[in-house]
Design a protein around this motif. Structure first.
Motif, PDB file in Angstrom:
ATOM      1  N   GLY A  87       0.820  -1.252   0.094  1.00 23.39           N
ATOM      2  CA  GLY A  87       0.040   0.065  -0.034  1.00 23.39           C
ATOM      3  C   GLY A  87       0.830   1.180  -0.051  1.00 23.39           C
ATOM      4  N   ASP A  88       1.825   1.417   0.851  1.00 18.70           N
ATOM      5  CA  ASP A  88       2.456   2.468   1.045  1.00 18.70           C
ATOM      6  C   ASP A  88       3.422   2.843  -0.286  1.00 18.70           C
ATOM      7  N   LEU A  89       3.869   1.846  -0.968  1.00 20.79           N
ATOM      8  CA  LEU A  89       4.689   1.722  -2.048  1.00 20.79           C
ATOM      9  C   LEU A  89       3.781   2.154  -3.158  1.00 20.79           C
ATOM     10  N   ARG A  90       2.433   1.836  -3.216  1.00 19.62           N
ATOM     11  CA  ARG A  90       1.420   1.978  -4.305  1.00 19.62           C
ATOM     12  C   ARG A  90       1.271   3.687  -4.303  1.00 19.62           C
ATOM     13  N   LYS A  91       1.178   4.146  -2.895  1.00 18.34           N
ATOM     14  CA  LYS A  91       0.758   5.775  -2.758  1.00 18.34           C
ATOM     15  C   LYS A  91       2.260   6.509  -3.151  1.00 18.34           C
ATOM     16  N   ALA A  92       3.216   5.951  -2.841  1.00 22.77           N
ATOM     17  CA  ALA A  92       4.354   6.495  -3.386  1.00 22.77           C
ATOM     18  C   ALA A  92       4.538   6.868  -4.948  1.00 22.77           C
ATOM     19  N   LEU A  93       4.083   5.591  -5.750  1.00 21.58           N
ATOM     20  CA  LEU A  93       4.373   5.600  -6.972  1.00 21.58           C
ATOM     21  C   LEU A  93       3.179   6.778  -7.536  1.00 21.58           C
ATOM     22  N   ALA A  94       2.000   6.737  -6.983  1.00 23.82           N
ATOM     23  CA  ALA A  94       1.042   7.431  -7.353  1.00 23.82           C
ATOM     24  C   ALA A  94       1.345   8.987  -7.304  1.00 23.82           C
ATOM     25  N   ALA A  95       2.238   9.405  -6.102  1.00 26.31           N
ATOM     26  CA  ALA A  95       2.657  10.431  -5.803  1.00 26.31           C
ATOM     27  C   ALA A  95       3.621  11.249  -6.893  1.00 26.31           C
ATOM     28  N   LEU A  96       4.530  10.179  -7.472  1.00 27.08           N
ATOM     29  CA  LEU A  96       5.336  10.563  -8.503  1.00 27.08           C
ATOM     30  C   LEU A  96       4.755  10.588  -9.796  1.00 27.08           C
ATOM     31  N   CYS A  97       3.367  10.323 -10.224  1.00 24.07           N
ATOM     32  CA  CYS A  97       3.061  10.571 -11.284  1.00 24.07           C
ATOM     33  C   CYS A  97       2.944  11.734 -11.723  1.00 24.07           C
ATOM     34  N   GLY A  98       3.093  12.073 -13.014  1.00 25.89           N
ATOM     35  CA  GLY A  98       3.297  13.628 -13.576  1.00 25.89           C
ATOM     36  C   GLY A  98       1.853  14.099 -13.532  1.00 25.89           C
ATOM     37  N   ASP A  99       1.886  15.672 -13.657  1.00 27.65           N
ATOM     38  CA  ASP A  99       0.624  16.160 -13.813  1.00 27.65           C
ATOM     39  C   ASP A  99      -0.197  16.135 -15.307  1.00 27.65           C
ATOM     40  N   ASP A 100       0.408  15.430 -16.272  1.00 27.49           N
ATOM     41  CA  ASP A 100      -0.263  15.179 -17.743  1.00 27.49           C
ATOM     42  C   ASP A 100      -1.468  14.311 -17.572  1.00 27.49           C
ATOM     43  N   ASP A 101      -2.085  13.940 -18.797  1.00 29.67           N
ATOM     44  CA  ASP A 101      -3.182  13.129 -18.602  1.00 29.67           C
ATOM     45  C   ASP A 101      -2.707  11.916 -18.243  1.00 29.67           C
ATOM     46  N   TRP A 102      -1.674  11.237 -18.981  1.00 26.15           N
ATOM     47  CA  TRP A 102      -1.227  10.004 -18.687  1.00 26.15           C
ATOM     48  C   TRP A 102      -0.867   9.630 -17.190  1.00 26.15           C
ATOM     49  N   GLY A 103      -0.115  10.757 -16.477  1.00 20.75           N
ATOM     50  CA  GLY A 103       0.354  10.453 -15.222  1.00 20.75           C
ATOM     51  C   GLY A 103      -1.070  10.640 -14.295  1.00 20.75           C
ATOM     52  N   GLN A 104      -1.704  11.491 -14.397  1.00 23.80           N
ATOM     53  CA  GLN A 104      -2.958  11.592 -13.504  1.00 23.80           C
ATOM     54  C   GLN A 104      -3.779  10.470 -13.704  1.00 23.80           C
ATOM     55  N   THR A 105      -4.233  10.049 -14.747  1.00 27.02           N
ATOM     56  CA  THR A 105      -4.868   8.906 -15.065  1.00 27.02           C
ATOM     57  C   THR A 105      -4.317   7.541 -14.500  1.00 27.02           C
ATOM     58  N   TRP A 106      -3.167   7.325 -14.696  1.00 26.78           N
ATOM     59  CA  TRP A 106      -2.513   6.045 -14.008  1.00 26.78           C
ATOM     60  C   TRP A 106      -2.507   6.520 -12.548  1.00 26.78           C
ATOM     61  N   LEU A 151       3.597   3.893 -15.388  1.00 24.52           N
ATOM     62  CA  LEU A 151       2.986   5.051 -14.955  1.00 24.52           C
ATOM     63  C   LEU A 151       3.920   6.328 -15.383  1.00 24.52           C
ATOM     64  N   GLY A 152       5.033   6.113 -15.816  1.00 15.24           N
ATOM     65  CA  GLY A 152       5.839   7.494 -16.259  1.00 15.24           C
ATOM     66  C   GLY A 152       6.208   8.173 -15.045  1.00 15.24           C
ATOM     67  N   ALA A 153       6.553   7.410 -13.977  1.00 14.46           N
ATOM     68  CA  ALA A 153       6.710   8.067 -12.666  1.00 14.46           C
ATOM     69  C   ALA A 153       8.144   8.916 -12.662  1.00 14.46           C
ATOM     70  N   HIS A 154       7.999   9.984 -11.904  1.00 11.30           N
ATOM     71  CA  HIS A 154       9.141  10.898 -11.847  1.00 11.30           C
ATOM     72  C   HIS A 154      10.049  10.591 -10.583  1.00 11.30           C
ATOM     73  N   GLY A 155      10.350   9.464 -10.766  1.00 16.95           N
ATOM     74  CA  GLY A 155      11.452   9.065  -9.601  1.00 16.95           C
ATOM     75  C   GLY A 155      11.190   7.466  -9.579  1.00 16.95           C
ATOM     76  N   ARG A 156      12.010   6.933  -8.468  1.00 13.01           N
ATOM     77  CA  ARG A 156      12.063   5.620  -8.220  1.00 13.01           C
ATOM     78  C   ARG A 156      11.466   5.359  -6.800  1.00 13.01           C
ATOM     79  N   VAL A 157      10.863   4.135  -6.676  1.00 10.12           N
ATOM     80  CA  VAL A 157      10.344   3.677  -5.454  1.00 10.12           C
ATOM     81  C   VAL A 157      11.025   2.368  -4.734  1.00 10.12           C
ATOM     82  N   LEU A 158      11.536   2.340  -3.744  1.00  4.25           N
ATOM     83  CA  LEU A 158      12.026   1.209  -3.148  1.00  4.25           C
ATOM     84  C   LEU A 158      11.656   0.938  -1.749  1.00  4.25           C
ATOM     85  N   PRO A 159      11.316  -0.573  -1.524  1.00  8.30           N
ATOM     86  CA  PRO A 159      10.965  -0.714   0.001  1.00  8.30           C
ATOM     87  C   PRO A 159      12.415  -0.569   0.856  1.00  8.30           C
ATOM     88  N   MET A 160      12.138  -0.152   2.095  1.00  8.86           N
ATOM     89  CA  MET A 160      13.190  -0.271   3.025  1.00  8.86           C
ATOM     90  C   MET A 160      13.906  -1.457   3.394  1.00  8.86           C
TER      91      MET A 160
END
Length: 353
Positions: A87-106, A151-160
């Motif tokens: 869940g927290d990994l998903r939220k981080a990925l969503a936060a890294l999505c861009g503000d364009d149509d693609w990012g916000q849709t995903w 997602l076209g995420a603007h960054g990388r997400v890693l578990p600790m």
């Protein structure tokens, strides 16, 4: 999304044309004027707020996310499949999505939850996608990198850590009928909502292994951002992973701690800003900070906060970072401006590295 794919324009990078087995993010060139490498540690909505701001000011961003969640969809998948809570990994990925149509849709798609009377009720699409890729690829990091590419995420997400963790806390007055007793409270969801006073937290297993890529990211960073977020259940757990703490102690990166806008009902009820620093120091006595970021409206006693920060080697930066509607939530643009100013004023003069 179906039926009008032409409206979803990807403005950052495209998905690889071949199956990306063995794929890893392409390192960005770092010449003169390169953006700072930033690593953000945390979990939940606090980390999401930080990432939404940070992606606006740097293209070299890594999130290191706690994996102790045991509630909701994440807890059910963890119990049923023995996987990391996604869940927290998903939220981080969503936060890294861009503000364009693609990012916000995903972002909306992976945050979408099913509503039914069956077993799918309240499961998030992104949780199922992440767990499916873990099972397909057998590699936590590779799977999260692949989701980030989709997602076209603007960054990388890693578990600790690569093992599911249980958060345990010593809590005074967890049972209101015994207000002076100290009990061991188990589970992140329970700790976050305790009516008692959290004294300390620890992880089970006590010495969990860190994900090597997370350690490497911290060691190679220019800035490490810790917080905001649930103090005992999202922020402090990173300091309880020995390899990650060692990296935080030895990295040449500068460290900024972002304080919450208000105490959290339950685990930090009644906490002053300086008390947040004091409990952090109790859990990691050797950790030094460079900057403590807080909203001026959330700091009733500036001198006490300055003193607490000074004991950690840090200076206090006050900035308006709250949403103008008065809610205790960070405004992405204001928080981005505050981080940008800190990086410029407290960082290296001239080009990074």
């Amino acid at each position: 999304m179906t039926g009008r794919p032409s409206r979803l324009r990807r403005t950052r990078r495209s998905t690889p044309a071949t199956t990306p087995l063995g794929w890893s993010p392409r390192p960005r060139p770092r010449g003169r004027g390169a953006q700072p490498k930033v690593v953000a540690l945390g979990g939940g909505m606090g980390l999401s707020a930080s990432l939404t701001a940070l992606r606006r000011i740097t293209g070299d961003l890594t999130a290191v996310v706690t994996v102790a969640d045991d509630g909701g969809s994440s807890g059910r998948l963890r119990d049923e499949l023995g996987v990391l809570p996604p869940g927290d990994l998903r939220k981080a990925l969503a936060a890294l999505c861009g503000d364009d149509d693609w990012g916000q849709t995903w972002a909306r798609v992976i945050q979408h939850r099913f509503h039914s009377r069956g077993d799918l009720h309240d499961h998030a699409v992104g949780n199922l996608l992440i767990v499916a890729l873990w099972e397909q690829l057998g590699d936590h990091v590779q799977a999260l990198d692949l989701v980030g590419t989709l997602l076209g995420a603007h960054g990388r997400v890693l578990p600790m850590s690569a093992v599911p963790l249980e958060l345990q806390a010593l809590v005074r007055g967890h049972d209101p009928a015994r207000p002076d007793d100290v009990d061991t409270v188990r589970g992140q969801a329970t700790v976050a909502l305790t009516p008692g006073e959290v004294q300390s937290v620890h992880l089970v297993p006590h010495d969990p292994p860190a994900v090597p890529e997370a350690v490497e990211a911290v060691l190679d960073a220019d800035w490490v951002v810790l917080g905001p977020g649930s103090w005992f259940s999202s922020v402090i757990p990173h300091l309880l992973v020995p390899e990650l703490l060692d990296a935080l102690l030895s990295t040449k990166a500068r460290r900024v701690l972002s304080l919450n806008l208000a105490p959290q009902p339950g685990e930090t009820e009644g906490f002053s800003p300086q008390r947040h620093l004091e409990v952090l120091a109790r859990h990691a006595p050797k950790l030094a900070l460079d900057v403590v970021l807080a909203d001026e409206a959330a700091v009733p006693d500036r001198l006490s906060l300055d003193d607490a920060a000074r004991r950690l080697g840090a200076t206090v930066e006050l900035a308006p970072v709250a949403r103008p509607d008065g809610s205790p939530r960070h405004d992405p643009e204001l928080l981005a401006a505050a981080y940008d100013r800190i990086f410029r004023m407290h960082g290296r003069i001239g080009p990074w590295r």
